[in-house]
Design a protein around this motif. Structure first.
Motif, mmCIF file in Angstrom:
data_model
loop_
_atom_site.group_PDB
_atom_site.id
_atom_site.type_symbol
_atom_site.label_atom_id
_atom_site.label_comp_id
_atom_site.label_asym_id
_atom_site.label_seq_id
_atom_site.Cartn_x
_atom_site.Cartn_y
_atom_site.Cartn_z
ATOM 1 N N GLY A 1 87.174 20.782 44.079
ATOM 2 C CA GLY A 1 86.626 21.891 44.245
ATOM 3 C C GLY A 1 85.141 22.014 43.219
ATOM 4 N N THR A 2 85.360 21.346 42.151
ATOM 5 C CA THR A 2 84.078 21.520 41.225
ATOM 6 C C THR A 2 83.061 20.320 41.763
ATOM 7 N N ALA B 1 81.654 21.977 45.144
ATOM 8 C CA ALA B 1 80.967 23.317 45.043
ATOM 9 C C ALA B 1 79.472 22.762 44.313
ATOM 10 N N VAL C 1 85.949 25.640 42.273
ATOM 11 C CA VAL C 1 84.566 26.059 42.883
ATOM 12 C C VAL C 1 83.716 26.839 42.052
#
Length: 490
Positions: free
Chosen positions: A320-321, A324, A376
């Protein structure tokens, strides 16, 4: 007098090569901090270290990175950036080789500290170099690439370290030797392709200010690191350290206000955008580092998963990091607007952390799902606070502005890990010294419940801290991102 190269603006291909060299340098530096995670028990046992020295092996590099970042950032505005990048890489090579050759635990701790100084240099000068060769509107895209590299390095570090330690013919010393070849490759690439204008001007280096900043921050970090373990939170040692921190802080402000080229540029902090960006970045630092550390502990100690399973369950947050980070960078570069993205990212981050803290009895899959929201949120905000501070700064102070925001993020990470760790220790009490694998099923279940409660509280507190980032994102006034490297004349 300023001597410029014949062509001060690099081409797209040259930017790509420069970025490749910078990203490789950052990758090995970040990986070197995480690579020892699984190797620490073997290292401490091999060198005859204690639990206190175990802690310092982790804290030394983070502490020195934190106190050195603003120094490097100020130097990036005064001296040749290429020279500074090469110096940081040289220090990193020296620290890595020295760590691998260490014959005592304290020699290794010192070498880890040297690595931390180099990491601070690379964190600060990388942002300054990018700001010097591309306009802020495009910096978001390049910053997203750097954030992605840092996430991948964070993920690869423990895996590589575990593999090295488990390979008999390598041993733990190769956790430090393995980064030497890529560091040399990065040095060669940057030596060949990084060409920036050379500024030659008379300047006074703020040596006293540098020392005072380092002492002030070090005292504060020492207190947070050892309070509750070596001495009580409410004790004469705490009073002495906090008194010393306050005195050093006051003296630092006094000296910095009178120096012509202060290492901690107070005018930069007086800028409203940079001040709020620093506050938001501090909050992000607290939750970013603590999420990575405590989520794995949550899976293992509260849910009973193995280290490998815990690593796999932590993957959604890192994915997610990464996603995003790339998406936010490209959106900002395309539209030139950042406020709505920053507000949304901060809100998602706070929501994800709060959800993890309330999922004690929920199905196991719900925690990784909530962790995606955390990833995110981190991916959206991690570099963009740096971007907006640099966009607001005078072009001659982009290095100082970026390093200031990065400094507060690192400071938040170190203080957050220590403070939130104290919450866990207080919550589980004597069970912190137990080996869960040796307990009876009933005792193990009780111990896991204690860890679930304590770690759940950690994530709830982290969610509240993340709300500070949301406040900062809402309060900061949005200004259009510059489309040129230099500020337009008014």
């Amino acid at each position: 007098m300023e001597l410029l190269s014949e062509r001060t603006q690099p081409t797209g291909r040259e930017i790509a090569r420069i970025l490749a060299g910078l990203m490789l340098a950052l990758f090995i530096c970040v990986m070197s901090t995480m690579i020892v995670t699984n190797a620490l028990p073997s290292i401490v046992a091999s060198l005859g270290g204690s639990q206190s020295e175990y802690t310092w092996l982790v804290a030394a590099s983070l502490l020195m990175m934190t106190v050195s970042t603003p120094i490097w950032g100020r130097c990036a505005d005064q001296f040749n950036k290429k020279t500074l990048v090469r110096s940081a890489l040289g220090l990193f090579l020296l620290g890595s080789i020295g760590a691998g050759l260490s014959q005592s635990i304290w020699m290794l701790i010192c070498m880890r500290g040297l690595q931390g100084i180099a990491m601070g240099g690379l964190m600060a000068t990388t942002q300054a170099v990018i700001a010097s060769i591309v306009p802020p509107r495009q910096s978001g895209r390049y910053s997203s690439y750097i954030s992605l590299v840092m996430v991948v390095a964070t993920l690869c570090g423990p895996l590589v370290g575990g593999l090295i330690v488990d390979t008999d013919w390598l041993g733990w010393r190769w956790c430090f030797f393995v980064v030497v070849p890529p560091a040399l490759a990065s040095l060669a690439v940057l030596q060949r392709y990084l060409h920036l204008p050379v500024h030659r001007r008379e300047t006074r280096v703020d040596y006293l200010g540098s020392l005072l900043v380092a002492v002030t921050v070090t005292l504060l970090l020492l207190w947070v690191t050892f309070a509750g373990e070596a001495y009580a939170w409410l004790s004469w040692q705490t009073a002495a350290i906090l008194t010393g921190t306050l005195l050093m802080g006051v003296l630092t402000v006094y000296v910095e206000r009178r120096h012509p080229n202060p290492i901690l540029a107070l005018p930069v902090l007086r800028d409203r955008t940079t001040a709020w960006a620093s506050i938001g970045s501090f909050a992000v630092g607290v939750v970013m580092f603590s999420s990575m550390v405590f989520l794995s502990q949550y899976f293992q100690l509260a849910r009973g998963y193995s280290p490998t399973e815990a690593g796999l369950l932590s993957m959604p947050m890192l994915i997610g990091t990464a996603a995003a980070t790339l998406a936010a960078g490209h959106l900002i570069a395309k539209f030139g607007r950042w406020k709505a993205i920053l507000v949304a990212g901060s809100a998602v981050l706070a929501l994800g952390l709060a959800l993890i803290g309330r999922l004690d009895d929920a199905p196991a899959w719900t925690v990784p799902a909530a962790a995606v929201l955390v990833g995110v949120g981190i991916g959206v905000v991690i570099q963009n606070y740096v971007l907006i501070a640099q966009n607001a700064a005078d072009p001659t102070q982009v290095g100082t502005a970026g390093a200031t925001v990065t400094f507060f993020r690192s400071l938040g990470g170190v203080l957050g890990m220590s403070a939130l760790g104290a919450i866990v220790t207080s919550g589980v009490g004597a069970q912190a010294d137990l080996d869960l694998a040796t307990l009876t099923p009933a005792l193990r279940e009780a111990a896991q419940a204690s860890y679930a409660d304590a770690l759940g509280l950690v994530f709830v507190v982290s969610g509240a801290v993340a709300a500070v980032s949301l406040v900062a994102a809402v309060v900061i006034r949005e200004t259009p991102l510059r489309t040129t490297v230099h500020r337009a004349k008014s």
